[in-house]
Design a protein around this motif. Structure first.
Motif, short mmCIF file in Angstrom:
data_model
loop_
_atom_site.label_atom_id
_atom_site.label_comp_id
_atom_site.label_asym_id
_atom_site.label_seq_id
_atom_site.Cartn_x
_atom_site.Cartn_y
_atom_site.Cartn_z
N ARG A 231 0.83 -1.20 0.00
CA ARG A 231 0.00 0.00 0.00
C ARG A 231 0.87 1.25 0.00
N THR A 235 1.20 3.97 -3.13
CA THR A 235 0.96 5.39 -2.93
C THR A 235 2.17 6.21 -3.37
N LEU A 238 2.02 6.55 -7.18
CA LEU A 238 1.02 7.54 -7.59
C LEU A 238 1.51 8.95 -7.29
N LEU A 403 -6.87 10.07 -12.57
CA LEU A 403 -6.97 8.73 -11.99
C LEU A 403 -5.94 8.51 -10.89
N ALA A 404 -4.73 9.06 -11.09
CA ALA A 404 -3.69 8.91 -10.07
C ALA A 404 -4.10 9.62 -8.78
N ALA A 406 -7.16 10.36 -7.73
CA ALA A 406 -8.27 9.63 -7.12
C ALA A 406 -7.81 8.29 -6.56
N GLY A 407 -6.80 7.70 -7.19
CA GLY A 407 -6.33 6.38 -6.76
C GLY A 407 -5.66 6.39 -5.41
N LEU A 410 -7.69 4.89 -2.73
CA LEU A 410 -7.75 3.42 -2.73
C LEU A 410 -6.50 2.83 -2.08
N THR A 411 -5.34 3.40 -2.38
CA THR A 411 -4.11 2.84 -1.81
C THR A 411 -3.99 3.13 -0.32
#
Length: 446
Positions: A231, A235, A238, A403-404, A406-407, A410-411
């Motif tokens: 994780r 991150t 990203l 997308l990065a 927003a991602g 998630l991470t």
């Protein structure tokens, strides 16, 4: 209420003082010392960056390709050495390593004054590159331990803003030396950078950073554990993409303006100034949401959207044939790029710190920095070979940036965010805070 005009009453502060307090002056005494050190450091670095290319080619006698190759090798060495230096900082304290790095960089710039061939240049560049790459995570660990969790984000933002001021002042000094044009003038810039590095090391020593404890407790197991923390690594990757603003402003924007738009190239200078002024004035404001992990994740999302907006503004800049419209899009692009820079830096500081293992803090921060270092290696090729030559290069990059950003949610994980918030409510403190259990301390008690 006390009368400001009477003795003992609160001193009325003018608008300039309030502006300095909100943008450049940290609240704590140790924070102000670190900011002043950053200013001294950046003065020399600004002088060096503005004049080093001309020094290496005109005074040291190197070719453009030799300079490029040597600096690429330095970047690679820095990439490979960042985590080991971070592990060393956790073992012997980050403040001690920070001072040693500044001395190392100072001596490296002294050595630059004597290079006269590619081999000597490459060796010195690689030595300095190792130190340069280790500075961001080590300095972040020092600041975070010096001021405590509540002031960490604000202090890091103001230190960065002060550093931008120093870069600008150093560049002005370099401009005068470049106009003078003699070998001694260029040597003055390189040697001056060495002096400022050594001065900053002395200032750090006097500030007491060697007594700071950056790890929560001595790590019983010294073996690297980052491979298992996917994780954190995801991150970091990203964040590396979102940190492409570091390359987009000095490389992509001038090439795009000059080769693909009707915007006068003379506008690039004022656009660069606009970026610097915005970074100085608004860094602390943009970093405030990152006082919490949830706010930091949101800041990374906004950074992705803003970086995507920059890409679309660049695409529109090249698509329009009206000079006034292209110029307006250029200004909009820089505003959006700067906003992305400010949101990303604030969010990255908080996330990298909060998700790091307290007993391996600098090691984790150094690993997080690898994403940014990788960006510095890959981004120039991506920009020149993929984005700029292709009609859909900017739109595709805009989508990937969004997308990065927003991602990151998630991470990091919603469960992690809720757990941190619940722990904060239960204890009234940041669960990731570290405590100096030794009587000799220069940070939170300064």
């Amino acid at each position: 209420m006390s009368d400001p005009g009477k003795p003992g009453g609160p001193v009325a502060r003018g608008p300039l003082a309030r502006l300095l307090d909100s943008t450049l002056v940290p609240r704590s005494a140790i924070g102000r010392k670190l900011a002043l050190t950053a200013l001294v450091n950046a003065l020399g670095t600004g002088m060096f960056y503005a004049g080093s290319a001309l020094y290496f080619t005109q005074v040291a006698g190197l070719s453009n390709s030799q300079v490029g190759l040597g600096l690429s090798l330095a970047g690679l060495i820095g990439f490979l050495g960042t985590v080991p230096v971070g592990m060393l900082a956790d073992r012997i304290r980050a403040g001690r390593v920070y001072i040693a790095i500044q001395v190392w960089r100072g001596l490296g710039n002294v050595a630059y004054c004597f290079v006269g061939d590619f081999t000597s240049f490459a060796v010195v560049a690689c030595c300095i590159g190792l130190a340069d790459a280790a500075v961001p995570p080590v300095s972040q660990a020092v600041v975070g331990s010096a001021v405590g969790d509540e002031e960490r984000g604000d202090t890091l933002a103001k230190v960065r803003a002060v550093r931008n001021v120093g870069f600008g002042l150093g560049a002005l000094v370099a401009t005068a030396a470049i106009q003078q044009g003699s070998d001694n003038a260029f040597l003055f810039l390189i040697a001056g950078n060495a002096v400022f590095f050594l001065a900053s090391a002395l200032m750090l020593q006097r500030a007491g950073v060697t007594r700071l404890v950056t790890t929560a407790a001595p790590a019983k197991d010294r073996r690297p554990t980052l491979v298992a923390d996917l994780r954190y690594l995801a991150t970091a990757v990203l964040n590396g993409l979102l940190s492409m603003h570091l390359t987009l402003l000095p490389l992509a924007l001038p090439l795009w303006i000059s080769q693909h738009t009707d915007v006068p190239l003379s506008l690039y200078g004022p656009l660069y100034v606009l970026n610097t002024v915005m970074a100085v004035l608004f860094q602390a404001r943009f970093a405030r949401p990152s006082d919490t992990l949830r706010g930091a994740v949101a800041s990374m999302a906004w950074a992705g959207f803003s970086l995507g907006g920059f890409a679309l503004a660049c695409w529109a800049m090249g698509a329009t044939g009206a000079v006034w419209a292209a110029t307006a899009f250029a200004v909009l692009a820089v505003v959006l790029l700067t906003a992305a820079e400010l949101w990303q830096s604030g969010g990255a500081w908080a996330i990298s710190y909060e998700l790091a293992r307290p007993d391996r803090l600098t090691q984790y921060l150094s690993t997080f920095q690898l994403g940014t270092a990788l960006q510095g290696i890959v981004a120039p090729w991506v920009i020149t070979a993929v984005i700029l030559p292709n009609a859909l290069g900017w739109p595709v990059f805009a989508v990937l940036s969004a997308l990065a950003g927003a991602g990151v949610a998630l991470t990091v994980g919603r469960a992690e965010i809720r757990a941190r918030e619940n722990a904060t409510v239960a204890t009234g403190t940041d669960p990731g805070a570290s405590v100096d259990t030794e009587p000799e301390t220069a940070g939170r008690t300064a």
